[in-house]
Design a protein around this motif. Structure first.
Motif, mmCIF file in Angstrom:
data_model
loop_
_atom_site.group_PDB
_atom_site.id
_atom_site.type_symbol
_atom_site.label_atom_id
_atom_site.label_comp_id
_atom_site.label_asym_id
_atom_site.label_seq_id
_atom_site.Cartn_x
_atom_site.Cartn_y
_atom_site.Cartn_z
ATOM 1 N N PHE A 53 0.830 -1.211 0.000
ATOM 2 C CA PHE A 53 0.000 0.000 0.000
ATOM 3 C C PHE A 53 0.858 1.251 0.000
ATOM 4 O O PHE A 53 1.795 1.375 0.792
ATOM 5 N N ASP A 54 0.445 2.178 -0.824
ATOM 6 C CA ASP A 54 0.970 3.531 -0.762
ATOM 7 C C ASP A 54 0.376 4.180 0.506
ATOM 8 O O ASP A 54 -0.671 3.729 0.983
ATOM 9 N N ILE A 55 1.002 5.184 1.051
ATOM 10 C CA ILE A 55 0.446 5.807 2.266
ATOM 11 C C ILE A 55 -0.339 7.085 1.935
ATOM 12 O O ILE A 55 -1.555 7.156 2.126
ATOM 13 N N ASP A 56 0.359 8.106 1.417
ATOM 14 C CA ASP A 56 -0.311 9.400 1.198
ATOM 15 C C ASP A 56 -1.282 9.323 0.018
ATOM 16 O O ASP A 56 -0.894 8.969 -1.092
ATOM 17 N N GLY A 57 -2.519 9.639 0.280
ATOM 18 C CA GLY A 57 -3.535 9.593 -0.781
ATOM 19 C C GLY A 57 -4.236 8.251 -0.863
ATOM 20 O O GLY A 57 -5.167 8.077 -1.664
ATOM 21 N N GLY A 100 13.092 5.187 -4.676
ATOM 22 C CA GLY A 100 11.643 5.338 -4.471
ATOM 23 C C GLY A 100 10.870 4.753 -5.642
ATOM 24 O O GLY A 100 11.457 4.232 -6.602
ATOM 25 N N LYS A 101 9.543 4.821 -5.551
ATOM 26 C CA LYS A 101 8.719 4.418 -6.690
ATOM 27 C C LYS A 101 8.872 5.491 -7.770
ATOM 28 O O LYS A 101 8.945 6.663 -7.419
ATOM 29 N N PRO A 102 8.937 5.237 -9.053
ATOM 30 C CA PRO A 102 8.707 3.966 -9.748
ATOM 31 C C PRO A 102 9.987 3.175 -10.053
ATOM 32 O O PRO A 102 9.972 2.342 -10.945
ATOM 33 N N LEU A 115 4.424 0.862 1.235
ATOM 34 C CA LEU A 115 5.503 1.251 0.322
ATOM 35 C C LEU A 115 5.277 2.705 -0.075
ATOM 36 O O LEU A 115 4.474 3.009 -0.945
ATOM 37 N N THR A 116 5.975 3.609 0.611
ATOM 38 C CA THR A 116 5.712 5.040 0.426
ATOM 39 C C THR A 116 6.921 5.786 -0.111
ATOM 40 O O THR A 116 8.060 5.389 0.166
ATOM 41 N N ASN A 117 6.657 6.824 -0.865
ATOM 42 C CA ASN A 117 7.723 7.741 -1.263
ATOM 43 C C ASN A 117 7.933 8.820 -0.211
ATOM 44 O O ASN A 117 8.714 9.746 -0.397
ATOM 45 N N GLY A 118 7.218 8.732 0.877
ATOM 46 C CA GLY A 118 7.426 9.634 2.008
ATOM 47 C C GLY A 118 8.608 9.140 2.826
ATOM 48 O O GLY A 118 9.148 8.053 2.594
#
Ligand code: G3P
Ligand code: MG
Length: 340
Positions: free
Chosen positions: A21-25, A255-257, A59-62
């Motif tokens: 899961f992404d976190i923000d949004g 980070g992603k991608p 899995l966040t880019n934060g």
């Protein structure tokens, strides 16, 4: 309701699957929890028709904090127990750089106060400095404001940066002062042997490597319109660098991608899944250019939700997801239907 374009086999699907899961949004927006996220995570913790526990990671880019601090923050916001082992931040895969730089001076940029300094030290970098340290050394580095009082470290006052050559510049999180940080990064990148306050001619040959942890242009908070993210800061730096030198800034991004991050995430997923490699990984995200592009390229199954950056009807035209759902709870329900 769902806009899946890939038909899944009607044969019995293997039960060995996992979520990222992404976190923000997806789970939160700024300080606000997305209500459907609590139910979605509870479903994976066994509250489903089969009583099955489904492994998942965040899995966040934060970033800008330790994996432990992020796990605590999200556990509190979602009212579920998330372990630090389940958290992959934008800078987590940058631990691979420790071997190369542990005995070199590293300028770590971004984040609040000295948080990223502590993260880098915890990863094993031994000689970490932050832009505030340089600003404390000589206020004329950025004469438009004084260095922040919160970040004063006991030894920062005695540092002499005319004797400290930087081996690398690593952006760990969003800059809190783009102008000041672009200036100090250029000082390090364009310096003779990485010593700030010296300038190597026209800076055409870049000696100091630069790393970014996140190239998202925008991200989603509680504000109605997406906010600028670390990728926008990167573009600003690149533009100034190119204008000053006539050459392109060389850098490496995490980070992603980027596949390095997915390879790292797969190792983490295997670890929390008792060493077993799942046959399918579902990535739930809100940012087509990061979450969907990255997942599709790495052979994961992507689910795009409409609670963050992406809000339009239908699928993303540039980076179409395998399925589009209104929110994360619907995404989890859709996956459980496919798999169970
Ligand atoms: O700075 C955070 C941001 O760019 C994205 O976070 O969780 O949506 O990957 P996330
Ligand atoms: Mg997101």
């Amino acid at each position: 309701r769902l806009h899946g374009y890939r038909a899944f086999s009607s044969k019995v699907a293997p039960k060995n699957y996992a979520f990222a899961f992404d976190i923000d949004g997806v789970l939160i927006k700024g300080k606000r929890t997305i209500p459907e996220a609590k139910r979605a995570i509870r479903m994976l913790n066994g509250d489903n028709a089969h009583g099955r526990h489904v492994p998942f990671v965040l899995l966040t880019n934060g970033g800008g904090v330790t994996e432990q601090a992020k796990a605590e923050q999200i556990s509190n916001m979602l009212d579920v127990e998330i372990s630090p082992d389940q958290v992959i931040l934008s800078h987590s895969p940058m631990q691979a750089l420790v071997e190369q730089y542990k005995n070199k001076n590293v300028l770590v940029v971004g984040g609040k106060d000295r948080e990223c300094f502590h993260v880098a030290k915890k990863y094993g970098f031994n000689h970490v400095f932050i832009p505030d340290d340089i600003h404390h050394w000589q206020a004329s580095v950025w004469p438009f404001r004084h260095p922040s009082r919160d970040s004063i470290s006991p030894d920062a006052a005695s540092l002499d940066f005319s004797k400290i050559p930087f081996g690398a510049v690593m952006v760990f999180h969003d800059s809190r002062d783009w102008g000041r940080d672009i200036q100090i990064m250029l000082d390090a990148i364009c310096a003779e042997n990485g010593v700030v306050g010296t300038q190597k001619g026209d800076c055409k040959v870049q000696e100091v490597p630069v790393y970014f942890s996140n190239t998202d242009i925008i991200w989603s908070t509680e504000f109605p319109v997406p906010r600028l993210a670390q990728g926008s800061f990167k573009m600003a730096l690149e533009n100034v660098y190119h204008t000053l030198t006539g050459t392109n800034l060389q850098s490496t991004s995490y980070g992603k991608p980027y596949p390095t991050t997915y390879a790292y995430a797969e190792r983490v997923i295997e670890r929390i899944n008792d060493g077993k490699k799942p046959s399918r990984i579902y990535a739930v995200g809100d940012n087509p250019a990061a979450d969907i592009k990255g997942a599709n390229n790495y052979g994961w199954t992507s689910v795009l939700v409409r609670t963050g950056v992406f809000q339009e009807p239908g699928n993303s035209p540039h980076f179409p997801a395998h399925s589009v759902c209104q929110h994360v709870e619907e995404a989890v329900e859709w996956v459980l239907q496919q798999e169970e």
